[in-house]
Design an enzyme around this catalytic site. Structure first.
Site, short mmCIF file in Angstrom:
data_model
loop_
_atom_site.label_atom_id
_atom_site.label_comp_id
_atom_site.label_asym_id
_atom_site.label_seq_id
_atom_site.Cartn_x
_atom_site.Cartn_y
_atom_site.Cartn_z
N CYS A 384 0.84 -1.21 0.00
CA CYS A 384 0.00 0.00 0.00
C CYS A 384 0.88 1.26 0.00
CB CYS A 384 -0.99 -0.05 1.16
SG CYS A 384 -2.47 0.91 0.81
N HIS A 519 -3.46 -4.85 0.66
CA HIS A 519 -2.83 -5.40 1.87
C HIS A 519 -2.93 -6.94 1.85
CE1 HIS A 519 -2.35 -1.69 4.31
NE2 HIS A 519 -3.31 -1.27 3.52
N GLU A 521 -1.51 -9.06 3.57
CA GLU A 521 -1.38 -9.67 4.90
C GLU A 521 -2.72 -10.06 5.52
OE1 GLU A 521 -0.80 -6.51 4.15
OE2 GLU A 521 -1.07 -5.12 5.82
N1 GLN Z 1 -1.79 6.77 2.94
C1 GLN Z 1 -1.93 6.05 1.73
C2 GLN Z 1 -3.30 6.26 1.11
O1 GLN Z 1 -4.18 6.74 1.74
C3 GLN Z 1 -1.67 4.56 1.93
C4 GLN Z 1 -2.65 3.89 2.84
C5 GLN Z 1 -2.17 2.56 3.36
O2 GLN Z 1 -0.99 2.23 3.30
N2 GLN Z 1 -3.07 1.76 3.89
O3 GLN Z 1 -3.51 5.97 -0.03
#
Ligand code: GLN
Length: 547
Positions: A384, A519, A521
């Site tokens: 992410c 994600h 995970e």
């Molecule tokens: N801050 C970034 C976004 O809002 C990544 C978010 C995250 O890693 N869950 O896109």
């Protein structure tokens, strides 16, 4: 007929109610029963999405896009099921529902009160969305005696009364402290906690007692007598080194048998199949090789902030028969190091992982770590925000766009990470308005991602055309940079079905460099490691053998 198990906690917090609930669920499931797991958190937040990960741990995301307490992650990992939006509720959400109904006039002029209106809303949650489950487990957050939890206990009491006391089991997790000088386990805090619970009209059926050592007959007899439970229903929850030992430990202590006996189901219950738990422990107890992964993140002081990520690395270790040692590295601490101090911090790592996160603090340290992994050919996984860091790093250092950045952090930049205007879910395209704020506009939950043939991503997912992984972000890589980056060796190997949102990037010339906008995970299980994590840990080990 569905049976209901409530898991409550007393004496102190942090006894591991979430894992205890998950372990009970896994033992019932091992006997072939259909199990549903739910979490009720009395706090006033609508959900944990706004809570600081340092205080509350990670926000877990379900397949259908709910932002929930991290305990749902334990449920999914132990029971192997996918939790739903309807499996998690908070005090805030319940009050919000009641107040909205009041504004709509749904209560027909009645005075709106804690009992019955709030308790009815809680009972409606308990009953909702249940079909043919054999067991529904409800973990109630907090500790018995917390003011916030009072109505939750009242609702549970009423629920048990309505369902019939034989159809509901109250498991009470408490603590038996060991007093060194007396050389004894002490039962008094548990006795008092049971009385405290009785004030809510709930008699505990099974005492699950956290303890350093097995309980003697004396402690069992005493607790049975004073707490009004059958002596056999006083069960030890022994301290263990590894959380995946817990289902087997509870089984040895007879917890699942006592739960089934409570419901009069033991005689006819199938024998449990616990072979997968034995296999996992067998692997974990016999690791002969190790690998060292550096996690360069922002909340490294609290492992719970990266709970699913840490477990996914453990699972990948199990799948590769490797002990994964994690070096938690505060990204901010990397920012001002000189070249040699920086290299010293990272040069003993076999793999570098940059996890998800929000906000700019520490991001320049993450970008520096990505550059190191890319240039020194250290296996890299970005998740992410980690993917966004990798794109920014590549734009700055491969394309020479020195002010490349994310529009999350600054307006004074070339925004290579930005809010894409078009979004598609379930075949429906939606356009995000220009002037919207951030609230409620996140990309949340599972989305399809189409994989590019002949890519590392495609190999990792064994040739699948489309995969589904869970998202939680506002921003994305701007797809218009795809071709320029490809010329420098970084390709987009996964995209949303409409081709507009980059989901995976990789560098084919690198031994292992991959990052996803999702994600992975959240979907990893101890007995089914998530493919990207598995491949990353394998690559890190291979790399370590070359040195
Ligand atoms: N801050 C970034 C976004 O809002 C990544 C978010 C995250 O890693 N869950 O896109």
């Amino acid at each position: 007929m569905t049976k209901y198990v409530f898991i409550l906690g007393g004496v102190v917090s942090s006894l591991g109610k979430g894992i205890a609930s998950a372990a009970i669920g896994s033992l019932l499931q091992a006997r072939g029963y259909k199990v549903r797991m739910r979490k009720m958190d009395p706090y006033l937040n609508i959900d944990p999405s706004m809570m600081c990960p340092y205080q509350h741990g990670e926000v877990f995301v379900t397949e259908d896009g709910a932002e929930t307490d991290l305990d749902l992650g334990h449920y999914e990992r132990f029971v192997g099921i996918s939790c739903h939006k309807t499996d998690s509720v908070s005090g805030g959400k319940i009050y919000d529902r009641v107040l909205r109904k009041e504004r709509r006039g749904d209560y027909g002029g009645a005075t709106v009160q804690m009992i019955p209106h709030v308790t009815n809303e809680l009972k409606a949650f308990m009953e909702s969305d249940i079909t043919d489950e054999d067991f529904v487990l409800y973990e109630v957050g907090g500790t018995v005696g917390d003011i916030e939890g009072t109505l939750f206990l009242e609702a549970a009491r009423q629920f048990a009364n309505e369902k019939g006391r034989k159809n509901v089991c109250f498991v009470y997790l408490t603590l038996l402290p060991f007093i060194e000088t007396a050389g004894e386990l002490k039962t008094k805090p548990t006795q008092q906690a049971v009385k405290k619970l009785l004030e809510s009209g709930i008699q505990a059926d099974i005492l699950l007692c956290r303890s350093k050592m097995p309980l003697g007959d004396d402690e069992r007899r005493k607790l049975g007598l004073f707490c009004n439970v059958d002596q056999d229903n006083v069960v030890a929850a022994l301290d263990v080194k590894n959380i995946y030992e817990i289902p087997l430990s509870y089984h040895e202590q007879g917890l699942d048998v006592q739960v089934l006996k409570h419901f009069g189901m033991f005689e006819t219950a199938p024998e449990p199949d616990l072979s997968k738990w034995h296999q996992i422990l067998d692997t974990m107890n016999n690791f002969e090789r190790r690998v060292k992964i550096g996690v360069v993140g922002k909340y490294c002081g609290l492992e719970d902030a990266y709970k699913s990520l840490k477990e996914a690395l453990v699972h990948a270790g199990i799948a590769n028969k490797l002990k994964v040692d994690i070096d938690w590295i505060e990204s901010e601490s990397l920012e001002n190091l000189d070249e040699s101090a920086f290299a010293e911090k990272l040069n003993n790592l076999d793999g570098i992982l940059v996890p998800g996160g929000f906000g700019y603090r520490g991001c320049e340290g993450k970008i520096r770590a990505v550059q190191y992994a890319r240039e020194k050919k250290v296996p890299f996984l970005g998740i992410c925000l980690g993917m966004q860091m990798a794109v920014i790093e590549a734009c700055r250092n491969l394309l020479g766009i020195k002010d490349a950045n994310s529009s999350e952090f600054t307006k004074e930049c070339t925004p290579v990470i930005t809010r894409m205007k078009v979004c598609e879910k379930d075949g429906v395209k939606s356009i995000r308005p220009d002037d919207e704020g951030l609230g409620g506009t996140m990309r949340l939950g599972a989305y399809p991602c189409v994989l590019r043939k002949d890519s590392l991503a495609s190999r990792i997912y064994e040739g699948a055309d489309v995969i589904h992984e869970r998202h939680r972000h506002y921003y994305e890589m701007d797809i218009s940079w795809e071709n320029k980056l490809a010329e420098k060796g970084m390709i987009v190997s996964g995209k949303s079905p409409d081709g507009l949102l980059p989901e995976i990037i990789e560098i084919p010339e690198h031994p292992f460099f991959i990052a996803g906008q999702f994600h992975p995970e959240f979907k990893s299980k101890p007995f089914a490691a998530q493919p990207i994590f598995k491949a990353f840990v394998e690559a890190a080990f291979k790399q370590s053998q070359l040195l």
